[in-house]
Design a protein around this motif. Sequence first.
Motif, PDB file in Angstrom:
ATOM      1  N   SER A  93      22.073  -7.656 -25.023  1.00  0.00           N
ATOM      2  CA  SER A  93      22.889  -7.350 -26.193  1.00  0.00           C
ATOM      3  C   SER A  93      24.342  -7.765 -26.023  1.00  0.00           C
ATOM      4  CB  SER A  93      22.833  -5.850 -26.499  1.00  0.00           C
ATOM      5  OG  SER A  93      23.366  -5.099 -25.429  1.00  0.00           O
ATOM      6  N   MET A  94      24.751  -8.100 -24.797  1.00  0.00           N
ATOM      7  CA  MET A  94      26.120  -8.538 -24.568  1.00  0.00           C
ATOM      8  C   MET A  94      26.166  -9.355 -23.281  1.00  0.00           C
ATOM      9  SD  MET A  94      28.137  -5.282 -22.934  1.00  0.00           S
ATOM     10  CE  MET A  94      29.437  -6.390 -22.391  1.00  0.00           C
ATOM     11  N   ALA A  95      27.285 -10.045 -23.071  1.00  0.00           N
ATOM     12  CA  ALA A  95      27.464 -10.823 -21.845  1.00  0.00           C
ATOM     13  C   ALA A  95      28.948 -10.994 -21.572  1.00  0.00           C
ATOM     14  CB  ALA A  95      26.796 -12.183 -21.957  1.00  0.00           C
ATOM     15  N   GLN A  96      29.343 -10.746 -20.328  1.00  0.00           N
ATOM     16  CA  GLN A  96      30.685 -11.075 -19.854  1.00  0.00           C
ATOM     17  C   GLN A  96      30.518 -12.198 -18.849  1.00  0.00           C
ATOM     18  OE1 GLN A  96      32.132  -7.311 -18.342  1.00  0.00           O
ATOM     19  NE2 GLN A  96      33.128  -6.827 -20.283  1.00  0.00           N
ATOM     20  N   PHE A  97      31.101 -13.361 -19.146  1.00  0.00           N
ATOM     21  CA  PHE A  97      30.836 -14.537 -18.341  1.00  0.00           C
ATOM     22  C   PHE A  97      32.126 -15.223 -17.930  1.00  0.00           C
ATOM     23  CE2 PHE A  97      30.525 -15.470 -22.884  1.00  0.00           C
ATOM     24  CZ  PHE A  97      31.440 -16.500 -23.042  1.00  0.00           C
ATOM     25  N   SER A  98      32.002 -16.062 -16.909  1.00  0.00           N
ATOM     26  CA  SER A  98      33.143 -16.849 -16.457  1.00  0.00           C
ATOM     27  C   SER A  98      32.607 -18.121 -15.818  1.00  0.00           C
ATOM     28  CB  SER A  98      33.995 -16.053 -15.458  1.00  0.00           C
ATOM     29  OG  SER A  98      35.087 -16.832 -15.002  1.00  0.00           O
ATOM     30  N   HIS A  99      32.832 -19.250 -16.481  1.00  0.00           N
ATOM     31  CA  HIS A  99      32.365 -20.545 -15.968  1.00  0.00           C
ATOM     32  C   HIS A  99      33.263 -21.633 -16.561  1.00  0.00           C
ATOM     33  CE1 HIS A  99      29.751 -23.957 -15.007  1.00  0.00           C
ATOM     34  NE2 HIS A  99      29.142 -23.154 -14.150  1.00  0.00           N
ATOM     35  N   PRO A 100      33.639 -22.632 -15.761  1.00  0.00           N
ATOM     36  CA  PRO A 100      34.523 -23.688 -16.271  1.00  0.00           C
ATOM     37  C   PRO A 100      33.995 -24.377 -17.517  1.00  0.00           C
ATOM     38  CG  PRO A 100      34.334 -23.839 -13.878  1.00  0.00           C
ATOM     39  CD  PRO A 100      33.336 -22.805 -14.316  1.00  0.00           C
ATOM     40  N   GLU A 101      32.677 -24.569 -17.617  1.00  0.00           N
ATOM     41  CA  GLU A 101      32.113 -25.255 -18.776  1.00  0.00           C
ATOM     42  C   GLU A 101      32.202 -24.422 -20.047  1.00  0.00           C
ATOM     43  OE1 GLU A 101      28.325 -27.209 -18.206  1.00  0.00           O
ATOM     44  OE2 GLU A 101      28.676 -27.351 -16.042  1.00  0.00           O
ATOM     45  N   PHE A 102      32.434 -23.114 -19.884  1.00  0.00           N
ATOM     46  CA  PHE A 102      32.553 -22.236 -21.036  1.00  0.00           C
ATOM     47  C   PHE A 102      34.010 -21.894 -21.344  1.00  0.00           C
ATOM     48  CE2 PHE A 102      28.284 -20.592 -19.341  1.00  0.00           C
ATOM     49  CZ  PHE A 102      27.595 -21.602 -20.018  1.00  0.00           C
ATOM     50  N   GLY A 103      34.933 -22.676 -20.779  1.00  0.00           N
ATOM     51  CA  GLY A 103      36.347 -22.437 -21.033  1.00  0.00           C
ATOM     52  C   GLY A 103      36.906 -21.263 -20.250  1.00  0.00           C
ATOM     53  N   GLY A 104      36.261 -20.929 -19.123  1.00  0.00           N
ATOM     54  CA  GLY A 104      36.729 -19.811 -18.311  1.00  0.00           C
ATOM     55  C   GLY A 104      36.009 -18.530 -18.678  1.00  0.00           C
ATOM     56  N   SER A 105      36.753 -17.431 -18.671  1.00  0.00           N
ATOM     57  CA  SER A 105      36.158 -16.121 -18.959  1.00  0.00           C
ATOM     58  C   SER A 105      35.939 -15.943 -20.453  1.00  0.00           C
ATOM     59  CB  SER A 105      37.054 -14.999 -18.425  1.00  0.00           C
ATOM     60  OG  SER A 105      37.221 -15.106 -17.022  1.00  0.00           O
ATOM     61  N   GLY A 106      34.905 -15.150 -20.774  1.00  0.00           N
ATOM     62  CA  GLY A 106      34.612 -14.881 -22.174  1.00  0.00           C
ATOM     63  C   GLY A 106      33.655 -13.716 -22.307  1.00  0.00           C
ATOM     64  N   GLN A 107      33.396 -13.341 -23.548  1.00  0.00           N
ATOM     65  CA  GLN A 107      32.494 -12.230 -23.827  1.00  0.00           C
ATOM     66  C   GLN A 107      31.723 -12.508 -25.097  1.00  0.00           C
ATOM     67  OE1 GLN A 107      34.452  -8.446 -24.076  1.00  0.00           O
ATOM     68  NE2 GLN A 107      32.565  -7.262 -24.199  1.00  0.00           N
ATOM     69  N   TRP A 108      30.439 -12.148 -25.086  1.00  0.00           N
ATOM     70  CA  TRP A 108      29.570 -12.286 -26.255  1.00  0.00           C
ATOM     71  C   TRP A 108      28.881 -10.967 -26.519  1.00  0.00           C
ATOM     72  CZ3 TRP A 108      24.194 -11.570 -25.972  1.00  0.00           C
ATOM     73  CH2 TRP A 108      23.476 -11.842 -27.150  1.00  0.00           C
ATOM     74  N   MET A 109      28.724 -10.633 -27.815  1.00  0.00           N
ATOM     75  CA  MET A 109      27.963  -9.465 -28.198  1.00  0.00           C
ATOM     76  C   MET A 109      26.986  -9.849 -29.293  1.00  0.00           C
ATOM     77  SD  MET A 109      30.696  -6.299 -28.150  1.00  0.00           S
ATOM     78  CE  MET A 109      29.346  -5.127 -28.362  1.00  0.00           C
ATOM     79  N   ARG A 110      25.749  -9.336 -29.164  1.00  0.00           N
ATOM     80  CA  ARG A 110      24.724  -9.643 -30.166  1.00  0.00           C
ATOM     81  C   ARG A 110      25.212  -9.205 -31.535  1.00  0.00           C
ATOM     82  NH1 ARG A 110      20.540  -6.289 -31.657  1.00  0.00           N
ATOM     83  NH2 ARG A 110      20.921  -4.984 -29.820  1.00  0.00           N
ATOM     84  N   GLY A 119      27.118 -11.614 -33.310  1.00  0.00           N
ATOM     85  CA  GLY A 119      28.033 -12.682 -33.709  1.00  0.00           C
ATOM     86  C   GLY A 119      29.394 -12.656 -33.060  1.00  0.00           C
ATOM     87  N   MET A 120      29.794 -11.553 -32.402  1.00  0.00           N
ATOM     88  CA  MET A 120      31.116 -11.503 -31.791  1.00  0.00           C
ATOM     89  C   MET A 120      31.125 -12.315 -30.501  1.00  0.00           C
ATOM     90  SD  MET A 120      33.569 -10.500 -29.579  1.00  0.00           S
ATOM     91  CE  MET A 120      32.871  -9.260 -28.482  1.00  0.00           C
ATOM     92  N   ILE A 121      32.083 -13.240 -30.391  1.00  0.00           N
ATOM     93  CA  ILE A 121      32.235 -14.021 -29.166  1.00  0.00           C
ATOM     94  C   ILE A 121      33.703 -14.360 -28.976  1.00  0.00           C
ATOM     95  CG2 ILE A 121      31.715 -16.182 -30.382  1.00  0.00           C
ATOM     96  CD1 ILE A 121      30.542 -17.178 -27.671  1.00  0.00           C
ATOM     97  N   MET A 122      34.170 -14.246 -27.731  1.00  0.00           N
ATOM     98  CA  MET A 122      35.531 -14.605 -27.372  1.00  0.00           C
ATOM     99  C   MET A 122      35.478 -15.481 -26.133  1.00  0.00           C
ATOM    100  SD  MET A 122      37.394 -10.877 -27.803  1.00  0.00           S
ATOM    101  CE  MET A 122      38.969 -11.527 -27.206  1.00  0.00           C
ATOM    102  N   ILE A 123      36.220 -16.581 -26.139  1.00  0.00           N
ATOM    103  CA  ILE A 123      36.288 -17.468 -24.982  1.00  0.00           C
ATOM    104  C   ILE A 123      37.744 -17.782 -24.683  1.00  0.00           C
ATOM    105  CG2 ILE A 123      34.026 -18.474 -25.445  1.00  0.00           C
ATOM    106  CD1 ILE A 123      35.414 -20.959 -26.532  1.00  0.00           C
ATOM    107  N   GLY A 124      37.986 -18.238 -23.452  1.00  0.00           N
ATOM    108  CA  GLY A 124      39.355 -18.562 -23.069  1.00  0.00           C
ATOM    109  C   GLY A 124      39.958 -19.658 -23.925  1.00  0.00           C
ATOM    110  N   ASP A 125      39.149 -20.676 -24.245  1.00  0.00           N
ATOM    111  CA  ASP A 125      39.595 -21.770 -25.111  1.00  0.00           C
ATOM    112  C   ASP A 125      39.387 -21.339 -26.551  1.00  0.00           C
ATOM    113  OD1 ASP A 125      40.405 -24.146 -26.156  1.00  0.00           O
ATOM    114  OD2 ASP A 125      38.815 -25.369 -25.238  1.00  0.00           O
ATOM    115  N   MET A 126      40.219 -20.398 -27.015  1.00  0.00           N
ATOM    116  CA  MET A 126      39.939 -19.668 -28.248  1.00  0.00           C
ATOM    117  C   MET A 126      39.925 -20.519 -29.520  1.00  0.00           C
ATOM    118  SD  MET A 126      43.525 -17.550 -28.749  1.00  0.00           S
ATOM    119  CE  MET A 126      43.326 -16.757 -27.155  1.00  0.00           C
TER     120      MET A 126
END
Length: 265
Positions: free
Chosen positions: A39-56, A58-65
């Motif tokens: 239902s959610m994910a806190q991730f950190s990977h260079p290909e994803f623009g660094g750190s970010g968060q997703w919630m089932r 539609g909510m998503i936030m990434i470093g490369d906003m």
Amino acid sequence: MTQLTPEGQQIINNIAQRYHFSVDAVLSLLQSVQNGNGSMAQFSHPEFGGSGQWMRGGMIMIGDMFNNGLKNSIGNLCQELANLLANQPNVLQSHTFQSQTQGNPNTASPVSLFVQPTGGNAGNWWPQGLQFPNSTGSQNNIKYAYFATIRRLAIEANGHVTLYDTLDHQIGGFSQQQSGGSSVTFNSQYGVVDVQSLPVISIDNVPVAPQAANTYVAQPSGNALLPNQEDDIFGAIEKLAILREKGILTDAEFNNKKAELLSRL
């Protein structure tokens, strides 16, 4: 992460190719989605623009906003991985996640994604005997599992699992201090609280004697203030100010939360 079957590895390879990410990036996100119970994910990977968060939902936030293309790709990938996990037995720890893979051959998996564990705690890292957690997550080298009904919090850091008593805290979210190594804080009705202030129940399943210094002190007003909580409150207000500057919070939302925090002093 539990070991992938050969068929599961091929599924991940195909997904990585379709989304134009590396297999390593997809695997890291799969772990994050699994830790978030689908239902959610806190991730950190260079290909994803660094750190970010997703919630089932539609909510998503990434470093490369401002990279909307990347944001949409990551959001769709998270949803597909969550659907994939929902089709695997004994992977997600509750039945609140509803699979949305009907009619989509790219997300339905007719084969087992993971090699099945043998005995033990069904592949879970938290202490045995605990029921399914209300929430799980991970950030960098730290994992957490929160068991609200029995007031317990499990933290895995540096290869060791510590079980805490959450007292009467109603925990609403966790964060890791980027400059503080393995320091973890959470939000409750008392503001921002350091996990280290909670009583320790056990470390690596070995019971720890209670320590009076870990208990909080109830105030006459009914609020409970922890050591250094005043600094934590001001720190929380500063973080809220940053969110307002980025447009994530409105002025009204910022002012309401600021007033709530200041009332705890």
